[in-house]
Design a protein around this motif. Structure first.
Motif, PDB file in Angstrom:
ATOM      1  N   GLY A  33       0.800  -1.342  -0.131  1.00 16.72           N
ATOM      2  CA  GLY A  33       0.071  -0.016   0.164  1.00 16.72           C
ATOM      3  C   GLY A  33       0.890   1.361   0.094  1.00 16.72           C
ATOM      4  O   GLY A  33       1.809   1.496   0.741  1.00 16.72           O
ATOM      5  N   ALA A  34       0.522   2.293  -0.812  1.00 17.34           N
ATOM      6  CA  ALA A  34       1.089   3.352  -1.139  1.00 17.34           C
ATOM      7  C   ALA A  34       0.162   4.604  -0.625  1.00 17.34           C
ATOM      8  O   ALA A  34       0.180   5.586  -1.194  1.00 17.34           O
ATOM      9  CB  ALA A  34       1.845   3.604  -2.217  1.00 17.34           C
ATOM     10  N   ILE A  58       3.731  -2.168  -3.210  1.00 14.76           N
ATOM     11  CA  ILE A  58       2.840  -2.718  -4.109  1.00 14.76           C
ATOM     12  C   ILE A  58       1.593  -1.988  -4.056  1.00 14.76           C
ATOM     13  O   ILE A  58       1.180  -1.838  -2.835  1.00 14.76           O
ATOM     14  CB  ILE A  58       2.601  -4.365  -4.019  1.00 14.76           C
ATOM     15  N   ASP A  59       0.858  -1.654  -4.965  1.00  9.09           N
ATOM     16  CA  ASP A  59      -0.281  -1.067  -4.901  1.00  9.09           C
ATOM     17  C   ASP A  59      -0.869  -0.852  -6.371  1.00  9.09           C
ATOM     18  O   ASP A  59      -0.325  -0.670  -7.148  1.00  9.09           O
ATOM     19  CB  ASP A  59      -0.332   0.527  -4.335  1.00  9.09           C
ATOM     20  N   ASP A  60      -2.226  -1.158  -6.503  1.00 11.95           N
ATOM     21  CA  ASP A  60      -3.058  -1.296  -7.750  1.00 11.95           C
ATOM     22  C   ASP A  60      -3.855   0.378  -7.977  1.00 11.95           C
ATOM     23  O   ASP A  60      -4.405   0.378  -8.980  1.00 11.95           O
ATOM     24  CB  ASP A  60      -3.891  -2.363  -8.004  1.00 11.95           C
ATOM     25  N   LYS A  64      -0.155   5.155  -7.958  1.00  7.07           N
ATOM     26  CA  LYS A  64       0.341   5.576  -6.589  1.00  7.07           C
ATOM     27  C   LYS A  64       1.843   5.121  -6.490  1.00  7.07           C
ATOM     28  O   LYS A  64       2.997   5.540  -5.958  1.00  7.07           O
ATOM     29  CB  LYS A  64      -0.420   5.209  -5.404  1.00  7.07           C
ATOM     30  N   VAL A  65       2.274   3.739  -6.939  1.00  6.39           N
ATOM     31  CA  VAL A  65       3.601   3.334  -6.962  1.00  6.39           C
ATOM     32  C   VAL A  65       4.542   4.271  -7.623  1.00  6.39           C
ATOM     33  O   VAL A  65       5.751   4.255  -7.132  1.00  6.39           O
ATOM     34  CB  VAL A  65       3.489   1.789  -7.315  1.00  6.39           C
ATOM     35  N   GLN A  66       3.942   4.649  -8.767  1.00  7.25           N
ATOM     36  CA  GLN A  66       5.039   5.625  -9.659  1.00  7.25           C
ATOM     37  C   GLN A  66       5.205   6.840  -8.891  1.00  7.25           C
ATOM     38  O   GLN A  66       6.366   7.452  -8.788  1.00  7.25           O
ATOM     39  CB  GLN A  66       4.446   5.825 -11.142  1.00  7.25           C
ATOM     40  N   SER A  67       4.235   7.478  -8.145  1.00 11.60           N
ATOM     41  CA  SER A  67       4.250   8.775  -7.343  1.00 11.60           C
ATOM     42  C   SER A  67       5.094   8.568  -6.263  1.00 11.60           C
ATOM     43  O   SER A  67       6.026   9.401  -6.228  1.00 11.60           O
ATOM     44  CB  SER A  67       2.714   9.115  -7.143  1.00 11.60           C
ATOM     45  N   ALA A  68       5.045   7.347  -5.767  1.00 10.75           N
ATOM     46  CA  ALA A  68       5.902   7.194  -4.472  1.00 10.75           C
ATOM     47  C   ALA A  68       7.113   7.072  -4.704  1.00 10.75           C
ATOM     48  O   ALA A  68       8.269   7.547  -4.045  1.00 10.75           O
ATOM     49  CB  ALA A  68       5.124   5.840  -3.808  1.00 10.75           C
ATOM     50  N   SER A  98      -2.262  -1.805   4.135  1.00  3.46           N
ATOM     51  CA  SER A  98      -3.609  -1.807   3.507  1.00  3.46           C
ATOM     52  C   SER A  98      -4.788  -1.364   4.227  1.00  3.46           C
ATOM     53  O   SER A  98      -4.674  -1.036   5.214  1.00  3.46           O
ATOM     54  CB  SER A  98      -3.673  -3.463   2.873  1.00  3.46           C
ATOM     55  N   ASP A  99      -5.751  -1.107   3.448  1.00  4.32           N
ATOM     56  CA  ASP A  99      -6.975  -0.628   3.962  1.00  4.32           C
ATOM     57  C   ASP A  99      -8.089  -1.699   4.102  1.00  4.32           C
ATOM     58  O   ASP A  99      -9.373  -1.234   4.186  1.00  4.32           O
ATOM     59  CB  ASP A  99      -7.588   0.701   3.434  1.00  4.32           C
TER      60      ASP A  99
END
Length: 344
Positions: A130-131, A153-155, A178-182, A220-221
């Motif tokens: 999760g990001a 890892i985040d979709d 989100k993974v690219q932004s992170a 994760s949420d």
């Protein structure tokens, strides 16, 4: 004053010519300094000898303070070099660059981390699930701390509603994965950290991915992911740092059955009925709360990786931000746990 400096230089040269140890030479110069200070304190103002030796004891006290500051700074640098170079195991092939020593100096100074602990952080591989709200501070602090390889890892993609609490993302990156932004934020923060983004949802086939990492942090949420991550970590015998938040409250623990602590399902064997525990999207969440809990998750990760302190194994931390109360309760493994019972 020039007379005193000339005498000090003469003492040093004489000691060098006689091959006197440096410690003895410095002691002689310190004795000269003390004598000059006593002369300036004992003799009246205007006395010829006092004038020849500077005329004021405060001048020599200031010289001593300046010298002490320089000596202290050199001692600090030598201490850092000693902890990094001499305490680092000889089997480690790659050494810290001078830029890394400067970057991680505050860690290296800590007795509980030092050079060896920072080396372990650099060699570590950590996977963050999760990001989002929890993942944002985790990723930033692990990158800043010098963890060598961080997988995320985040979709999901960045939305405007995320920016209230997910501080790793920006308004300009709305719509981006989100993974690219992170990854952009983490690389900007620390170019020495390797970031591996996985734009996908964690599933039952992700066991091989978890096996590649030393430690997993679950930000994760949803309960499906939490229970799945727990099962995969138990199977791979990887420690899991997991937290959950809602509105004003958060909870956190380290689940590590391989070291005798309970797994997530030991503590929460029954999933809440649908609708009983609303998500942040349904119930809301105070903006700093994910930062508080995510930062504590990052701290637990650093403790686990470096061996510092006492991680939250067998303990569940519960934080109530609304009333500024934090309490810790003990938790134990369940012998009949369907996930890790046979490992206890």
């Amino acid at each position: 004053m020039m007379l005193v400096l000339a005498l000090a230089i003469a003492l040093w040269i004489l000691g060098w010519a006689l091959d006197t140890p440096k410690r003895t030479r410095w002691a002689a110069i310190a004795g000269l300094w003390l004598a000059v200070v006593l002369v300036n304190l004992a003799l009246p103002v205007g006395h010829p000898v006092r004038e020849m030796t500077g005329g004021d004891a405060r001048v020599w006290l200031a010289v001593a303070l300046g010298f002490a500051a320089i000596a202290g700074y050199r001692s600090l640098l030598n201490r850092l070099k000693f902890q990094v170079d001499l305490n680092t195991p000889a089997t480690v092939s790659a050494a810290f660059s001078s830029a890394e020593v400067e970057r991680y100096a505050r860690h290296i100074l800590l007795r509980e981390i030092g050079g060896p602990g920072q080396r372990r952080l650099k060699d570590a591989k950590v996977l963050v699930i999760g990001a989002g709200g929890l993942g944002a501070p985790i990723l930033l602090y692990l990158a800043a701390a010098g963890v060598g390889e961080i997988g995320v890892i985040d979709d999901d993609s960045v939305e405007a509603s995320n920016l209230q609490r997910q501080i790793i993302h920006t308004d300009q990156r709305i719509g981006m994965d989100k993974v690219q932004s992170a990854e952009i934020a983490m690389r900007a923060l620390n170019p020495f950290t390797v970031v591996k983004p996985y734009h996908r949802r964690l599933d039952a086939a992700s066991g091989s991915l978890i096996a590649e990492y030393d430690l997993v942090l679950d930000g994760s949420d949803n309960f499906d992911t939490r229970y799945l991550v727990n099962r995969l970590c138990v199977a791979a015998e990887k420690p899991l740092v997991a937290a959950a938040i809602t509105q004003w409250e958060g909870q956190l623990s380290v689940y590590d059955p391989a070291k005798g602590s309970p797994c997530y399902e030991c503590v929460f064997p029954v999933r809440p009925a649908p609708g009983m525990v609303p998500s942040c999207a349904e119930a809301g969440v105070a903006a700093p709360l994910p930062g508080v809990m995510g930062s504590m998750m990052a701290m637990e990760a650093i403790k686990l990786l470096t061996g510092a302190g006492e991680p939250l194994r067998g303990r569940l931390l519960i934080h109530d931000a609304l009333y500024a109360e934090t309490r810790i309760i003990g938790v134990k493994p369940r012998s009949n746990c369907a996930v890790c019972g046979i490992k206890h």
